[in-house]
Design a protein around this motif. Sequence first.
Motif, PDB file in Angstrom:
ATOM      1  N   GLY A 157       0.732  -1.239   0.031  1.00 30.86           N
ATOM      2  CA  GLY A 157       0.125   0.178  -0.044  1.00 30.86           C
ATOM      3  C   GLY A 157       1.057   1.284  -0.071  1.00 30.86           C
ATOM      4  N   SER A 158       2.067   1.133   0.658  1.00 31.71           N
ATOM      5  CA  SER A 158       3.032   2.319   0.495  1.00 31.71           C
ATOM      6  C   SER A 158       3.678   2.343  -1.116  1.00 31.71           C
ATOM      7  N   ASN A 159       3.839   1.237  -1.628  1.00 31.69           N
ATOM      8  CA  ASN A 159       4.452   1.134  -2.891  1.00 31.69           C
ATOM      9  C   ASN A 159       3.695   1.825  -3.813  1.00 31.69           C
ATOM     10  N   VAL A 160       2.282   1.484  -3.638  1.00 29.82           N
ATOM     11  CA  VAL A 160       1.151   2.015  -4.789  1.00 29.82           C
ATOM     12  C   VAL A 160       1.171   3.356  -4.444  1.00 29.82           C
ATOM     13  N   ALA A 161       1.590   4.047  -3.318  1.00 30.60           N
ATOM     14  CA  ALA A 161       1.550   5.420  -3.252  1.00 30.60           C
ATOM     15  C   ALA A 161       2.228   6.351  -3.843  1.00 30.60           C
ATOM     16  N   THR A 162       3.465   5.679  -4.439  1.00 33.46           N
ATOM     17  CA  THR A 162       4.467   6.472  -4.937  1.00 33.46           C
ATOM     18  C   THR A 162       4.298   6.672  -6.564  1.00 33.46           C
ATOM     19  N   ARG A 163       5.383   7.035  -7.117  1.00 38.25           N
ATOM     20  CA  ARG A 163       5.310   7.250  -8.666  1.00 38.25           C
ATOM     21  C   ARG A 163       5.061   5.938  -9.317  1.00 38.25           C
ATOM     22  N   SER A 164       5.632   4.710  -8.654  1.00 43.00           N
ATOM     23  CA  SER A 164       5.762   3.433  -9.512  1.00 43.00           C
ATOM     24  C   SER A 164       5.977   2.421  -8.516  1.00 43.00           C
ATOM     25  N   ILE A 165       5.489   1.047  -8.914  1.00 42.48           N
ATOM     26  CA  ILE A 165       5.916  -0.182  -8.213  1.00 42.48           C
ATOM     27  C   ILE A 165       6.982  -0.769  -8.475  1.00 42.48           C
ATOM     28  N   GLN A 166       8.065   0.070  -9.190  1.00 43.58           N
ATOM     29  CA  GLN A 166       9.260  -0.723  -9.773  1.00 43.58           C
ATOM     30  C   GLN A 166      10.324  -0.997  -8.623  1.00 43.58           C
ATOM     31  N   THR A 167      10.045  -0.614  -7.423  1.00 40.71           N
ATOM     32  CA  THR A 167      10.978  -0.853  -6.226  1.00 40.71           C
ATOM     33  C   THR A 167      10.346  -1.697  -5.352  1.00 40.71           C
ATOM     34  N   THR A 168       9.353  -2.385  -5.572  1.00 43.79           N
ATOM     35  CA  THR A 168       8.711  -3.286  -4.662  1.00 43.79           C
ATOM     36  C   THR A 168       9.681  -4.518  -4.618  1.00 43.79           C
ATOM     37  N   ASN A 169       9.494  -5.099  -3.662  1.00 44.60           N
ATOM     38  CA  ASN A 169      10.343  -6.467  -3.250  1.00 44.60           C
ATOM     39  C   ASN A 169       9.457  -7.914  -3.735  1.00 44.60           C
ATOM     40  N   ASP A 170       8.410  -7.498  -4.471  1.00 45.22           N
ATOM     41  CA  ASP A 170       7.165  -8.655  -4.447  1.00 45.22           C
ATOM     42  C   ASP A 170       7.540  -9.278  -6.007  1.00 45.22           C
ATOM     43  N   MET A 171       7.355 -10.727  -6.087  1.00 42.78           N
ATOM     44  CA  MET A 171       7.296 -11.307  -7.217  1.00 42.78           C
ATOM     45  C   MET A 171       6.353 -10.850  -8.208  1.00 42.78           C
ATOM     46  N   PRO A 172       6.480 -10.923  -9.545  1.00 38.15           N
ATOM     47  CA  PRO A 172       5.647 -10.098 -10.377  1.00 38.15           C
ATOM     48  C   PRO A 172       4.875 -11.385 -11.001  1.00 38.15           C
ATOM     49  N   ILE A 173       3.927 -11.652 -10.207  1.00 37.54           N
ATOM     50  CA  ILE A 173       3.027 -13.124 -10.409  1.00 37.54           C
ATOM     51  C   ILE A 173       1.783 -12.691 -11.238  1.00 37.54           C
ATOM     52  N   ILE A 174       1.808 -11.298 -11.678  1.00 35.47           N
ATOM     53  CA  ILE A 174       0.588 -11.263 -12.468  1.00 35.47           C
ATOM     54  C   ILE A 174       0.999  -9.866 -13.320  1.00 35.47           C
ATOM     55  N   TYR A 175       0.256  -9.449 -14.561  1.00 34.47           N
ATOM     56  CA  TYR A 175       0.580  -8.233 -15.274  1.00 34.47           C
ATOM     57  C   TYR A 175      -0.288  -7.105 -14.853  1.00 34.47           C
ATOM     58  N   PRO A 176       0.007  -6.003 -14.371  1.00 34.28           N
ATOM     59  CA  PRO A 176      -0.770  -4.961 -14.262  1.00 34.28           C
ATOM     60  C   PRO A 176      -0.706  -4.044 -15.580  1.00 34.28           C
ATOM     61  N   ASN A 183       1.016   8.067  -7.578  1.00 37.28           N
ATOM     62  CA  ASN A 183       1.648   9.046  -7.819  1.00 37.28           C
ATOM     63  C   ASN A 183       1.421  10.347  -6.730  1.00 37.28           C
ATOM     64  N   LEU A 184       1.336   9.940  -5.317  1.00 35.47           N
ATOM     65  CA  LEU A 184       1.016  10.801  -4.321  1.00 35.47           C
ATOM     66  C   LEU A 184       2.132  11.401  -3.829  1.00 35.47           C
ATOM     67  N   VAL A 185       3.323  10.886  -4.197  1.00 33.38           N
ATOM     68  CA  VAL A 185       4.564  11.339  -3.904  1.00 33.38           C
ATOM     69  C   VAL A 185       5.526  11.014  -5.077  1.00 33.38           C
ATOM     70  N   PRO A 186       6.448  12.199  -5.377  1.00 33.55           N
ATOM     71  CA  PRO A 186       7.142  11.740  -6.591  1.00 33.55           C
ATOM     72  C   PRO A 186       8.452  11.124  -6.571  1.00 33.55           C
ATOM     73  N   PHE A 187       8.539  10.022  -5.565  1.00 30.92           N
ATOM     74  CA  PHE A 187       9.487   9.397  -5.727  1.00 30.92           C
ATOM     75  C   PHE A 187       9.246   7.669  -5.275  1.00 30.92           C
TER      76      PHE A 187
END
Length: 269
Positions: A157-176, A183-187
């Motif tokens: 929920g903090s990941n998606v608050a930012t500009r992108s989820i590119q720095t998540t630790n999660d496995m890409p198990i599905i394609y968004p 983009n509630l914050v620009p970092f």
Amino acid sequence: MVTKMYYGEILLICFCSIYSVQTLPVTMVRRQLMLLSSTMVHGYEIMQQQKPYLIEFFKRNNVSEVIFVPYAKVNGDYDGYTKMMADAIATFELQTSVKGLHTFDDPVEAIKAAQCIYIGGGNSFVLLKKLYDLNLVELIHKRVLEDGMAYMGSSAGSNVATRSIQTTNDMPIIYPPSFDALNLVPFNINPHYIDADKNSTHKGETREDRIKEFHIINEAAVLGLPEGTLLAVDDNKATLKGIANARLFTRTESREYQPESDLSFLLEK
């Protein structure tokens, strides 16, 4: 309608594909955010380490009802997930009700009427896809930045608050549809951040290695939030809270910040 202002190209190694990142603009009207690394912290019951900060947040924003967004939960037990968070918030003794977004017939109308939303942790790819599927990405962006709706996120929920989820630790198990987030914050944020153990025999990439890979292709700053920390955003002021130091990464350096550090400069970019 929020328009898309930035166009760039990134390469996600695990997909071996090129994705276009088109971030929603940050309109800088009014932000009330609590971005947690996690709700679970060693030595504490769920949400108890963050409790004083969250009580102050709810009181400041006159929150009497929280809409909990459980869609990062991969196994689909949205009822159980919502109850767990409702029980934790009940310990605040604020008479704050918690309702799962999944229980509403029309999620769009629920978000339009919400005082506060809380997006929980889980898998960031699954979460972001669901937000796109329900047409909630631009709506949440607008409600938070133009209407002043309070926002609380933890982990994914903090990941998606930012500009992108590119720095998540999660496995890409599905394609968004996109890596673009709210983009509630620009970092970017890296939740559950942990420095490498110098005595470890593990030979895989460290968290710092992964963030450096991100910066080979991307310019956005990345805030590494260890468990037990959160970023509190009140209008244009951002303050690190918690019991551990956070690490901020840019393309050229990384720097450690102690709790109560003023990180408002991150909101200016």
